[in-house]
Design an enzyme around this catalytic site. Structure first.
Site, PDB file in Angstrom:
ATOM      1  N   HIS A   1      -3.799 -10.046   2.431  1.00  0.00           N
ATOM      2  CA  HIS A   1      -5.214 -10.370   2.533  1.00  0.00           C
ATOM      3  C   HIS A   1      -5.383 -11.617   3.392  1.00  0.00           C
ATOM      4  O   HIS A   1      -4.665 -12.599   3.213  1.00  0.00           O
ATOM      5  CB  HIS A   1      -5.811 -10.643   1.149  1.00  0.00           C
ATOM      6  CG  HIS A   1      -5.851  -9.433   0.277  1.00  0.00           C
ATOM      7  ND1 HIS A   1      -6.023  -9.493  -1.091  1.00  0.00           N
ATOM      8  CD2 HIS A   1      -5.726  -8.110   0.581  1.00  0.00           C
ATOM      9  CE1 HIS A   1      -6.006  -8.269  -1.590  1.00  0.00           C
ATOM     10  NE2 HIS A   1      -5.823  -7.416  -0.607  1.00  0.00           N
TER      11      HIS A   1
ATOM     12  N   ARG B   1      -1.554  -2.875  -6.709  1.00  0.00           N
ATOM     13  CA  ARG B   1      -2.012  -4.076  -6.023  1.00  0.00           C
ATOM     14  C   ARG B   1      -3.003  -4.850  -6.896  1.00  0.00           C
ATOM     15  O   ARG B   1      -2.931  -6.084  -7.011  1.00  0.00           O
ATOM     16  CB  ARG B   1      -2.653  -3.700  -4.682  1.00  0.00           C
ATOM     17  CG  ARG B   1      -1.650  -3.110  -3.701  1.00  0.00           C
ATOM     18  CD  ARG B   1      -2.288  -2.554  -2.447  1.00  0.00           C
ATOM     19  NE  ARG B   1      -3.025  -3.543  -1.681  1.00  0.00           N
ATOM     20  CZ  ARG B   1      -2.478  -4.453  -0.882  1.00  0.00           C
ATOM     21  NH1 ARG B   1      -1.149  -4.519  -0.774  1.00  0.00           N
ATOM     22  NH2 ARG B   1      -3.220  -5.289  -0.198  1.00  0.00           N
TER      23      ARG B   1
ATOM     24  N   ARG C   1       0.844  -1.195   0.000  1.00  0.00           N
ATOM     25  CA  ARG C   1       0.000   0.000   0.000  1.00  0.00           C
ATOM     26  C   ARG C   1       0.886   1.255   0.000  1.00  0.00           C
ATOM     27  O   ARG C   1       1.999   1.237   0.529  1.00  0.00           O
ATOM     28  CB  ARG C   1      -0.922  -0.010   1.217  1.00  0.00           C
ATOM     29  CG  ARG C   1      -1.917  -1.166   1.203  1.00  0.00           C
ATOM     30  CD  ARG C   1      -2.803  -1.144   2.436  1.00  0.00           C
ATOM     31  NE  ARG C   1      -3.791  -2.222   2.387  1.00  0.00           N
ATOM     32  CZ  ARG C   1      -3.589  -3.457   2.883  1.00  0.00           C
ATOM     33  NH1 ARG C   1      -2.417  -3.735   3.464  1.00  0.00           N
ATOM     34  NH2 ARG C   1      -4.511  -4.375   2.792  1.00  0.00           N
TER      35      ARG C   1
ATOM     36  N   LYS D   1      -2.496  -1.803   7.555  1.00  0.00           N
ATOM     37  CA  LYS D   1      -3.895  -1.389   7.541  1.00  0.00           C
ATOM     38  C   LYS D   1      -4.697  -2.300   8.460  1.00  0.00           C
ATOM     39  O   LYS D   1      -4.492  -3.517   8.503  1.00  0.00           O
ATOM     40  CB  LYS D   1      -4.450  -1.473   6.126  1.00  0.00           C
ATOM     41  CG  LYS D   1      -5.912  -1.098   6.000  1.00  0.00           C
ATOM     42  CD  LYS D   1      -6.376  -1.256   4.566  1.00  0.00           C
ATOM     43  CE  LYS D   1      -7.865  -0.934   4.433  1.00  0.00           C
ATOM     44  NZ  LYS D   1      -8.342  -1.093   3.039  1.00  0.00           N
TER      45      LYS D   1
ATOM     46  N   TYR E   1      -3.995 -16.379  11.774  1.00  0.00           N
ATOM     47  CA  TYR E   1      -3.459 -16.542  10.427  1.00  0.00           C
ATOM     48  C   TYR E   1      -1.943 -16.535  10.475  1.00  0.00           C
ATOM     49  O   TYR E   1      -1.324 -15.674  11.107  1.00  0.00           O
ATOM     50  CB  TYR E   1      -3.967 -15.412   9.534  1.00  0.00           C
ATOM     51  CG  TYR E   1      -3.784 -15.694   8.063  1.00  0.00           C
ATOM     52  CD1 TYR E   1      -4.244 -16.883   7.503  1.00  0.00           C
ATOM     53  CD2 TYR E   1      -3.136 -14.792   7.245  1.00  0.00           C
ATOM     54  CE1 TYR E   1      -4.078 -17.152   6.153  1.00  0.00           C
ATOM     55  CE2 TYR E   1      -2.973 -15.043   5.895  1.00  0.00           C
ATOM     56  CZ  TYR E   1      -3.447 -16.228   5.367  1.00  0.00           C
ATOM     57  OH  TYR E   1      -3.279 -16.493   4.039  1.00  0.00           O
TER      58      TYR E   1
ATOM     59  N   HIS F   1      -2.170   2.953  -5.560  1.00  0.00           N
ATOM     60  CA  HIS F   1      -2.803   1.765  -4.989  1.00  0.00           C
ATOM     61  C   HIS F   1      -3.139   0.744  -6.071  1.00  0.00           C
ATOM     62  O   HIS F   1      -3.316  -0.451  -5.803  1.00  0.00           O
ATOM     63  CB  HIS F   1      -4.068   2.176  -4.226  1.00  0.00           C
ATOM     64  CG  HIS F   1      -4.571   1.123  -3.284  1.00  0.00           C
ATOM     65  ND1 HIS F   1      -5.321   0.048  -3.697  1.00  0.00           N
ATOM     66  CD2 HIS F   1      -4.403   0.987  -1.946  1.00  0.00           C
ATOM     67  CE1 HIS F   1      -5.623  -0.707  -2.654  1.00  0.00           C
ATOM     68  NE2 HIS F   1      -5.072  -0.167  -1.591  1.00  0.00           N
TER      69      HIS F   1
END
Length: 444
Positions: A373, A344, A241, A271, A383, A341
């Site tokens: 993600h 991405r 980002r 983020k 995760y 951006h």
């Protein structure tokens, strides 16, 4: 006037004879019993004869229709026999000039201006999505509904970006066909407006590899601070980002002189909500291709004595302007077409298509991991953000190789015309040698 009864009753004789109809149409009965339609006419002061077929395969009514068609051609000042031969030749040529044959010719002519990887991808998409349906058809007989059926099939599998690119490639092949005289119009020209729209709210992004390369070349040639140019190259390579680029600190990079260079972006800079920023083990890991390390080695002499990789032109301890990269893209002519951006989306689209083409379906979730993600079925804290790191490194290198195939070394960006550079002087830096460059202030 002839009738079917007279025609059926006609018997062969020792010599050929004629049974006449109106307007010079007649039936020639041969000694062997053949019954052949003929039409006599004058053209250029000469008496000529045109064959119209054999009875009863060609009926009396059909023979008269063929005669009338030939008379209409004659009234235009054309020789009907020559016009018929030209039509036969045209039909044979049309049958030979199939869409696949024309599209391959277009590809052969055009591929010299593309990177080899992109040229292979273009041809592969045609072979996979277009040739099975349109390939055998004469290019002059392909209609818009036929092309739309092909594009709808692509859309049905959820590949909306691919459908738009395939339409562009089909259209380019038709433009080539028109220029060569093989087609009269492009049936795909106006189909873009009826394709399914992309998801609303997406940032403007160029997701075609060749166009992305052209954009980077154009932007890097524009007047800008070397730091801005290098930041643009770095965000394109890493697909992080924009704020993660702006806040990049030298201390976040590991093993830049080694075999496994890595950018460890702290969870606090990622983020997300407070839980994400305080997550233990939540750092985002970005394996660096050697092209990314080359960018860092080029900028090191300019900013390596400070904390930030891409600082402001006025204050070494402040990050570069959040608009600097965007303004550079706008000046290069890409306003409203691509934003920082957008790299991405470009990385996701191009690399997912690459994975599909190469039978690497498993790479899809790895590509999502590279973009930070988290799958919907996972929770942030559960995760594994360090998973698949070797494969992520391989994919990062594949992406960098595709993206930079026509781009100059990062050190060239230091020499191009610049805007005001503030506190940073421009210096000539030799091209880095992978594995040989040293970052003396980075200690691990």
């Amino acid at each position: 006037m002839l009738s079917d009864a007279k025609l059926r009753a006609a018997k062969p004789r020792a010599n050929a004879y004629k049974l006449t109809d109106s307007n010079r149409l007649y039936l020639l009965v041969t000694p062997s019993g053949g019954k052949l339609w003929r039409w006599s006419y004058q053209y250029g002061g000469k008496q000529k004869t045109m064959a119209l077929g054999a009875y009863p395969v060609v009926s009396l009514l059909e023979a008269r229709e063929r005669r009338d068609d030939a008379r209409a051609i004659l009234s235009q000042g054309k020789d009907p026999v020559i016009a018929k031969k030209l039509l036969i030749h045209e039909n044979l040529a049309a049958a030979q000039n199939t869409f696949e044959r024309i599209a391959r010719k277009w590809h052969d002519v055009t591929k010299a201006q593309w990177a080899r990887v992109h040229a292979d991808d273009v041809l592969r998409s045609l072979e996979r999505d277009v040739f099975p349906a349109l390939g055998p058809l004469p290019v002059s007989e392909i209609s818009a509904p036929l092309v739309l059926d092909v594009l709808r099939t692509i859309e049905d599998r959820g590949a909306l970006e691919t459908a738009k690119r395939v339409r562009q490639r089909i259209s380019a092949a038709f433009v080539y066909a028109i220029a060569q005289g093989f087609a009269q119009h492009d049936p795909s020209e106006r189909l873009g407006v009826v394709l399914k729209p992309l998801r609303k709210g997406r940032q403007p992004a160029i997701t075609d590899l060749a166009e992305l390369q052209r954009m980077l070349n154009a932007a890097e040639e524009d007047h800008a601070r070397p730091i801005t140019r290098l930041a643009l190259r770095f965000i394109a390579l890493t697909a992080v980002r924009p704020n993660e680029i702006r806040g990049a600190r030298w201390i976040e990079f590991e093993d830049l002189d080694g075999r496994n260079p890595l950018w460890r972006i702290p969870a606090s800079r990622m983020k997300g909500g407070q839980d994400r920023k305080e997550e233990i083990g939540g750092d985002h890991l970005v394996p660096l291709a050697h092209q990314s390390v080359a960018v860092l080695s080029a900028i090191w002499p300019l900013t390596g004595t400070g904390p930030l990789v891409f600082p402001s032109s006025r204050h070494a301890h402040h990050p570069m302007s959040e608009n600097a990269i965007g303004y550079l893209l706008n000046r290069a002519g890409y306003h409203g077409r691509h934003v920082p951006h957008g790299f991405r989306a470009a990385f996701s689209t191009i690399m997912n298509e690459w994975a599909e083409q190469h039978g690497k379906e498993h790479d899809r979730k790895i590509i999502d991991l590279m973009l930070a993600h988290v799958p919907k079925e996972k929770v942030e804290s559960a995760y594994n953000r360090a998973a698949y790191l070797p494969r992520r490194r391989e994919l990062a290198q594949i992406w960098a190789d595709m993206l930079t195939v026509h781009l100059p070394p990062p050190t060239v960006l230091l020499e191009r015309p610049a805007r005001d550079m503030g506190a940073y002087s421009r210096r000539r830096i030799p091209d880095p040698v992978p594995g040989d460059f040293r970052f003396p202030l980075l200690t691990r």
